[in-house]
Design a protein around this motif. Structure first.
Motif, PDB file in Angstrom:
ATOM      1  N   LYS A   7       5.064  -8.739  -0.048  1.00 33.31           N
ATOM      2  CA  LYS A   7       4.009 -10.951  -0.424  1.00 33.31           C
ATOM      3  C   LYS A   7       3.482 -10.936   0.102  1.00 33.31           C
ATOM      4  CE  LYS A   7       4.800 -14.292  -2.787  1.00 33.31           C
ATOM      5  NZ  LYS A   7       5.656 -15.177  -4.043  1.00 33.31           N
ATOM      6  N   GLU A   8       4.203 -11.011   2.092  1.00 33.51           N
ATOM      7  CA  GLU A   8       4.086 -11.600   2.824  1.00 33.51           C
ATOM      8  C   GLU A   8       2.731 -11.585   3.480  1.00 33.51           C
ATOM      9  OE1 GLU A   8       7.992 -12.676   1.741  1.00 33.51           O
ATOM     10  OE2 GLU A   8       6.985 -10.819   2.228  1.00 33.51           O
ATOM     11  N   ALA A   9       2.326  -9.912   3.897  1.00 32.00           N
ATOM     12  CA  ALA A   9       1.093  -9.388   3.993  1.00 32.00           C
ATOM     13  C   ALA A   9      -0.056  -9.188   3.292  1.00 32.00           C
ATOM     14  CB  ALA A   9       1.893  -7.421   3.768  1.00 32.00           C
ATOM     15  N   ALA A  10      -0.033  -9.395   1.767  1.00 35.27           N
ATOM     16  CA  ALA A  10      -0.430  -9.477   0.571  1.00 35.27           C
ATOM     17  C   ALA A  10      -1.753 -10.581   0.782  1.00 35.27           C
ATOM     18  CB  ALA A  10      -0.228  -8.652  -0.645  1.00 35.27           C
ATOM     19  N   GLU A  11      -0.504 -11.544   1.297  1.00 36.03           N
ATOM     20  CA  GLU A  11      -0.525 -13.397   1.560  1.00 36.03           C
ATOM     21  C   GLU A  11      -1.796 -13.490   2.775  1.00 36.03           C
ATOM     22  OE1 GLU A  11      -1.176 -16.209  -0.625  1.00 36.03           O
ATOM     23  OE2 GLU A  11       0.295 -15.470  -2.155  1.00 36.03           O
ATOM     24  N   TRP A  12      -0.899 -13.042   4.215  1.00 38.07           N
ATOM     25  CA  TRP A  12      -2.159 -12.356   4.395  1.00 38.07           C
ATOM     26  C   TRP A  12      -4.150 -11.620   4.769  1.00 38.07           C
ATOM     27  CZ3 TRP A  12      -4.593  -9.282   8.304  1.00 38.07           C
ATOM     28  CH2 TRP A  12      -4.827  -9.301   9.375  1.00 38.07           C
ATOM     29  N   TYR A  13      -3.183 -11.313   3.782  1.00 37.91           N
ATOM     30  CA  TYR A  13      -4.554 -10.387   3.457  1.00 37.91           C
ATOM     31  C   TYR A  13      -5.437 -11.020   2.845  1.00 37.91           C
ATOM     32  CZ  TYR A  13      -4.182  -5.356   5.145  1.00 37.91           C
ATOM     33  OH  TYR A  13      -3.742  -4.610   6.076  1.00 37.91           O
ATOM     34  N   LYS A  14      -4.839 -11.637   1.870  1.00 38.15           N
ATOM     35  CA  LYS A  14      -5.405 -12.537   1.418  1.00 38.15           C
ATOM     36  C   LYS A  14      -6.392 -14.268   1.948  1.00 38.15           C
ATOM     37  CE  LYS A  14      -3.578 -13.439  -3.063  1.00 38.15           C
ATOM     38  NZ  LYS A  14      -3.169 -14.312  -4.658  1.00 38.15           N
ATOM     39  N   PHE A  74      -2.643  11.344   4.899  1.00 40.61           N
ATOM     40  CA  PHE A  74      -1.996  11.028   5.645  1.00 40.61           C
ATOM     41  C   PHE A  74      -0.352  10.854   5.680  1.00 40.61           C
ATOM     42  CE2 PHE A  74      -1.407   6.616   8.608  1.00 40.61           C
ATOM     43  CZ  PHE A  74      -2.889   7.311   9.617  1.00 40.61           C
ATOM     44  N   LEU A  75      -0.745  10.042   4.026  1.00 43.73           N
ATOM     45  CA  LEU A  75       1.191   9.664   4.004  1.00 43.73           C
ATOM     46  C   LEU A  75       2.269  10.789   3.249  1.00 43.73           C
ATOM     47  CD1 LEU A  75       0.549   6.468   2.119  1.00 43.73           C
ATOM     48  CD2 LEU A  75       1.031   6.684   4.608  1.00 43.73           C
ATOM     49  N   LYS A  76       1.963  12.374   3.309  1.00 44.60           N
ATOM     50  CA  LYS A  76       2.554  13.188   2.508  1.00 44.60           C
ATOM     51  C   LYS A  76       3.715  13.190   3.074  1.00 44.60           C
ATOM     52  CE  LYS A  76       1.331  17.902   1.710  1.00 44.60           C
ATOM     53  NZ  LYS A  76       1.209  19.800   1.809  1.00 44.60           N
ATOM     54  N   GLU A  77       3.907  12.914   4.711  1.00 41.21           N
ATOM     55  CA  GLU A  77       5.451  13.834   4.992  1.00 41.21           C
ATOM     56  C   GLU A  77       6.380  12.058   5.327  1.00 41.21           C
ATOM     57  OE1 GLU A  77       5.355  15.790   8.606  1.00 41.21           O
ATOM     58  OE2 GLU A  77       4.294  17.420   7.458  1.00 41.21           O
ATOM     59  N   PHE A  78       5.788  11.276   4.829  1.00 43.47           N
ATOM     60  CA  PHE A  78       5.722  10.056   5.584  1.00 43.47           C
ATOM     61  C   PHE A  78       5.731   8.603   4.251  1.00 43.47           C
ATOM     62  CE2 PHE A  78       3.984  11.692   9.427  1.00 43.47           C
ATOM     63  CZ  PHE A  78       5.015  11.284  10.421  1.00 43.47           C
ATOM     64  N   ASP A  79       6.949   6.946   4.823  1.00 45.50           N
ATOM     65  CA  ASP A  79       6.720   6.249   4.086  1.00 45.50           C
ATOM     66  C   ASP A  79       5.967   5.312   4.753  1.00 45.50           C
ATOM     67  OD1 ASP A  79       8.021   7.852   1.729  1.00 45.50           O
ATOM     68  OD2 ASP A  79       9.640   7.053   2.423  1.00 45.50           O
ATOM     69  N   MET A  80       5.543   4.380   4.158  1.00 48.04           N
ATOM     70  CA  MET A  80       4.609   3.150   5.151  1.00 48.04           C
ATOM     71  C   MET A  80       4.948   2.200   4.353  1.00 48.04           C
ATOM     72  SD  MET A  80       0.180   3.054   5.305  1.00 48.04           S
ATOM     73  CE  MET A  80      -0.370   1.435   5.567  1.00 48.04           C
ATOM     74  N   LYS A  81       5.138   0.872   4.914  1.00 51.58           N
ATOM     75  CA  LYS A  81       5.342  -0.321   5.329  1.00 51.58           C
ATOM     76  C   LYS A  81       4.694  -1.109   5.332  1.00 51.58           C
ATOM     77  CE  LYS A  81       8.363  -4.048   2.859  1.00 51.58           C
ATOM     78  NZ  LYS A  81       9.634  -4.410   3.148  1.00 51.58           N
ATOM     79  N   VAL A  82       3.798  -2.019   5.136  1.00 50.29           N
ATOM     80  CA  VAL A  82       2.818  -3.140   5.201  1.00 50.29           C
ATOM     81  C   VAL A  82       3.715  -4.377   5.186  1.00 50.29           C
ATOM     82  CG1 VAL A  82       0.813  -4.403   5.867  1.00 50.29           C
ATOM     83  CG2 VAL A  82       0.671  -1.518   4.806  1.00 50.29           C
ATOM     84  N   VAL A  83       3.227  -5.397   6.887  1.00 54.64           N
ATOM     85  CA  VAL A  83       4.638  -6.040   6.840  1.00 54.64           C
ATOM     86  C   VAL A  83       4.358  -7.124   7.825  1.00 54.64           C
ATOM     87  CG1 VAL A  83       6.781  -4.988   5.682  1.00 54.64           C
ATOM     88  CG2 VAL A  83       6.647  -5.397   8.319  1.00 54.64           C
ATOM     89  N   LEU A  84       4.362  -8.084   7.828  1.00 54.67           N
ATOM     90  CA  LEU A  84       4.063  -9.604   8.424  1.00 54.67           C
ATOM     91  C   LEU A  84       5.382  -9.657   9.076  1.00 54.67           C
ATOM     92  CD1 LEU A  84       1.808 -11.428   8.917  1.00 54.67           C
ATOM     93  CD2 LEU A  84       2.844 -13.118   7.102  1.00 54.67           C
ATOM     94  N   GLU A  85       4.691  -9.292  10.439  1.00 54.03           N
ATOM     95  CA  GLU A  85       6.295 -10.224  11.502  1.00 54.03           C
ATOM     96  C   GLU A  85       5.076 -11.379  12.718  1.00 54.03           C
ATOM     97  OE1 GLU A  85       9.087  -9.002  11.791  1.00 54.03           O
ATOM     98  OE2 GLU A  85       9.242  -7.954  10.075  1.00 54.03           O
ATOM     99  N   LYS A  86       6.225 -12.212  12.774  1.00 58.84           N
ATOM    100  CA  LYS A  86       5.552 -13.751  13.468  1.00 58.84           C
ATOM    101  C   LYS A  86       4.083 -13.636  13.522  1.00 58.84           C
ATOM    102  CE  LYS A  86       8.429 -11.789  17.196  1.00 58.84           C
ATOM    103  NZ  LYS A  86       9.093 -11.311  18.347  1.00 58.84           N
ATOM    104  N   GLU A  87       3.404 -13.642  12.290  1.00 59.15           N
ATOM    105  CA  GLU A  87       2.015 -14.242  12.069  1.00 59.15           C
ATOM    106  C   GLU A  87       1.351 -12.897  11.960  1.00 59.15           C
ATOM    107  OE1 GLU A  87       1.166 -18.020  12.310  1.00 59.15           O
ATOM    108  OE2 GLU A  87       3.601 -18.466  12.843  1.00 59.15           O
TER     109      GLU A  87
END
Length: 99
Positions: A7-14, A74-87
């Motif tokens: 949610k924090e990463a989505a807000e950053w994108y917005k 690109f994600l076939k063998e991986f899980d990917m998470k987008v997060v916000l760390e220290k802005e």
């Protein structure tokens, strides 16, 4: 493959990209330069808009974040998470465990 945007990463994108409810953010594969990844010599780019068939997505804060069919490998063998760390956005990759 699992793809998640916090949610924090989505807000950053917005805020940074001026996105509004109903917009699409596409991740696509690039050779060199861009968001560093677990694939040597490949990086990720990002663009606004819907292009191609959506293969994997996460809808957060009214925004659809996705990879299309041509880039889903690109994600076939991986899980990917987008997060916000220290802005700053952080892209976390976890290799899927095969049982």
């Amino acid at each position: 493959m699992k793809f998640e945007v916090s949610k924090e990463a989505a807000e950053w994108y917005k805020n940074e990209m001026g996105l509004k409810q109903g917009d699409y953010v596409q991740y696509y594969v690039k050779l060199y330069g861009g968001i560093p990844t677990v694939h040597p010599n490949y990086s990720l780019g990002v663009s606004i808009g819907k292009e191609g068939n959506i293969a994997i997505k996460d809808e957060v804060e009214g925004i659809t974040f996705y990879f299309n069919d041509g880039n889903s490998w690109f994600l076939k063998e991986f899980d990917m998470k987008v997060v916000l760390e220290k802005e700053e956005l952080d892209f976390i990759f976890h290799k899927k465990q095969i049982i």
